[in-house]
Motif scaffolding. Structure first.
Motif, PDB file in Angstrom:
ATOM      1  N   SER A   8       0.861  -1.175   0.000  1.00  0.00           N
ATOM      2  CA  SER A   8       0.000   0.000   0.000  1.00  0.00           C
ATOM      3  C   SER A   8       0.899   1.227   0.000  1.00  0.00           C
ATOM      4  O   SER A   8       2.049   1.185   0.450  1.00  0.00           O
ATOM      5  CB  SER A   8      -0.939   0.020   1.214  1.00  0.00           C
ATOM      6  N   LYS A   9       0.355   2.304  -0.543  1.00  0.00           N
ATOM      7  CA  LYS A   9       1.116   3.554  -0.601  1.00  0.00           C
ATOM      8  C   LYS A   9       0.127   4.698  -0.476  1.00  0.00           C
ATOM      9  O   LYS A   9      -0.780   4.829  -1.300  1.00  0.00           O
ATOM     10  CB  LYS A   9       1.889   3.655  -1.919  1.00  0.00           C
ATOM     11  N   ASN A  10       0.299   5.505   0.578  1.00  0.00           N
ATOM     12  CA  ASN A  10      -0.556   6.675   0.763  1.00  0.00           C
ATOM     13  C   ASN A  10       0.211   7.759   1.503  1.00  0.00           C
ATOM     14  O   ASN A  10       1.314   7.545   1.989  1.00  0.00           O
ATOM     15  CB  ASN A  10      -1.855   6.290   1.491  1.00  0.00           C
ATOM     16  N   ARG A  11      -0.396   8.938   1.574  1.00  0.00           N
ATOM     17  CA  ARG A  11       0.283  10.073   2.199  1.00  0.00           C
ATOM     18  C   ARG A  11       0.379   9.947   3.709  1.00  0.00           C
ATOM     19  O   ARG A  11       1.289  10.503   4.320  1.00  0.00           O
ATOM     20  CB  ARG A  11      -0.433  11.369   1.835  1.00  0.00           C
ATOM     21  N   ILE A  12      -0.527   9.221   4.325  1.00  0.00           N
ATOM     22  CA  ILE A  12      -0.522   9.099   5.789  1.00  0.00           C
ATOM     23  C   ILE A  12       0.594   8.161   6.252  1.00  0.00           C
ATOM     24  O   ILE A  12       1.412   8.511   7.101  1.00  0.00           O
ATOM     25  CB  ILE A  12      -1.888   8.578   6.284  1.00  0.00           C
ATOM     26  N   ASP A  13       0.626   6.945   5.707  1.00  0.00           N
ATOM     27  CA  ASP A  13       1.588   5.926   6.153  1.00  0.00           C
ATOM     28  C   ASP A  13       2.805   5.793   5.254  1.00  0.00           C
ATOM     29  O   ASP A  13       3.749   5.093   5.606  1.00  0.00           O
ATOM     30  CB  ASP A  13       0.903   4.557   6.228  1.00  0.00           C
ATOM     31  N   ALA A  55      -7.262   4.392  -4.234  1.00  0.00           N
ATOM     32  CA  ALA A  55      -6.995   5.827  -4.072  1.00  0.00           C
ATOM     33  C   ALA A  55      -6.767   6.158  -2.593  1.00  0.00           C
ATOM     34  O   ALA A  55      -6.908   5.309  -1.711  1.00  0.00           O
ATOM     35  CB  ALA A  55      -8.174   6.621  -4.620  1.00  0.00           C
ATOM     36  N   GLU A  56      -6.425   7.410  -2.337  1.00  0.00           N
ATOM     37  CA  GLU A  56      -6.277   7.883  -0.958  1.00  0.00           C
ATOM     38  C   GLU A  56      -7.606   7.740  -0.237  1.00  0.00           C
ATOM     39  O   GLU A  56      -8.646   7.882  -0.855  1.00  0.00           O
ATOM     40  CB  GLU A  56      -5.843   9.355  -0.949  1.00  0.00           C
ATOM     41  N   HIS A  58      -6.595   4.973   1.349  1.00  0.00           N
ATOM     42  CA  HIS A  58      -6.150   3.585   1.472  1.00  0.00           C
ATOM     43  C   HIS A  58      -4.868   3.304   0.697  1.00  0.00           C
ATOM     44  O   HIS A  58      -3.892   2.845   1.262  1.00  0.00           O
ATOM     45  CB  HIS A  58      -7.251   2.625   1.010  1.00  0.00           C
ATOM     46  N   GLY A  59      -4.893   3.514  -0.607  1.00  0.00           N
ATOM     47  CA  GLY A  59      -3.706   3.278  -1.431  1.00  0.00           C
ATOM     48  C   GLY A  59      -3.338   1.815  -1.570  1.00  0.00           C
ATOM     49  O   GLY A  59      -2.173   1.472  -1.741  1.00  0.00           O
ATOM     50  N   TRP A  60      -4.329   0.923  -1.469  1.00  0.00           N
ATOM     51  CA  TRP A  60      -4.045  -0.508  -1.565  1.00  0.00           C
ATOM     52  C   TRP A  60      -3.626  -0.893  -2.968  1.00  0.00           C
ATOM     53  O   TRP A  60      -4.080  -0.333  -3.954  1.00  0.00           O
ATOM     54  CB  TRP A  60      -5.277  -1.322  -1.210  1.00  0.00           C
ATOM     55  N   ARG A  61      -2.768  -1.877  -3.069  1.00  0.00           N
ATOM     56  CA  ARG A  61      -2.371  -2.483  -4.335  1.00  0.00           C
ATOM     57  C   ARG A  61      -2.606  -3.977  -4.228  1.00  0.00           C
ATOM     58  O   ARG A  61      -2.584  -4.543  -3.129  1.00  0.00           O
ATOM     59  CB  ARG A  61      -0.897  -2.210  -4.648  1.00  0.00           C
ATOM     60  N   LEU A  62      -2.795  -4.618  -5.362  1.00  0.00           N
ATOM     61  CA  LEU A  62      -2.978  -6.065  -5.367  1.00  0.00           C
ATOM     62  C   LEU A  62      -1.691  -6.718  -4.860  1.00  0.00           C
ATOM     63  O   LEU A  62      -0.600  -6.347  -5.285  1.00  0.00           O
ATOM     64  CB  LEU A  62      -3.279  -6.526  -6.795  1.00  0.00           C
ATOM     65  N   PRO A  63      -1.787  -7.676  -3.921  1.00  0.00           N
ATOM     66  CA  PRO A  63      -0.580  -8.349  -3.440  1.00  0.00           C
ATOM     67  C   PRO A  63       0.165  -9.034  -4.590  1.00  0.00           C
ATOM     68  O   PRO A  63      -0.443  -9.425  -5.582  1.00  0.00           O
ATOM     69  CB  PRO A  63      -1.124  -9.397  -2.462  1.00  0.00           C
TER      70      PRO A  63
END
Length: 79
Positions: A8-13, A55-56, A58-63
């Motif tokens: 996952s990739k987002n601005r929070i984490d 999207a933000e 969450h920013g989840w991506r497929l494993p």
């Protein structure tokens, strides 16, 4: 052996990656890449069609399936 890496990739984490553990604490292992990808598609395939989760915030991506080396460590307790 093969495992699945959560991404996952987002601005929070920021960028987060870890091996998927099921049940909690135990890394889910597969003998082949195909088994790992089939499991991923069954359990996490919905992420592919959910722009709201990708999207933000969450920013989840497929494993992704990753190859791992498994090492057995044995130690005797001191008497």
């Amino acid at each position: 052996m093969w495992a699945l890496k959560w991404r996952s990739k987002n601005r929070i984490d920021g960028r987060r990656e870890h091996l998927i553990r099921e049940p909690v604490g135990v890394v889910k292992l597969f003998r082949t890449r195909r088994e790992a990808r089939d499991y991923r598609d069954q359990k996490y395939g919905y992420i592919r069609t959910r722009p709201d989760l990708r999207a933000e915030p969450h920013g989840w991506r497929l494993p992704v399936a990753v190859r791992i080396d498994v090492t057995e460590i044995y130690s005797e307790k001191a008497a």
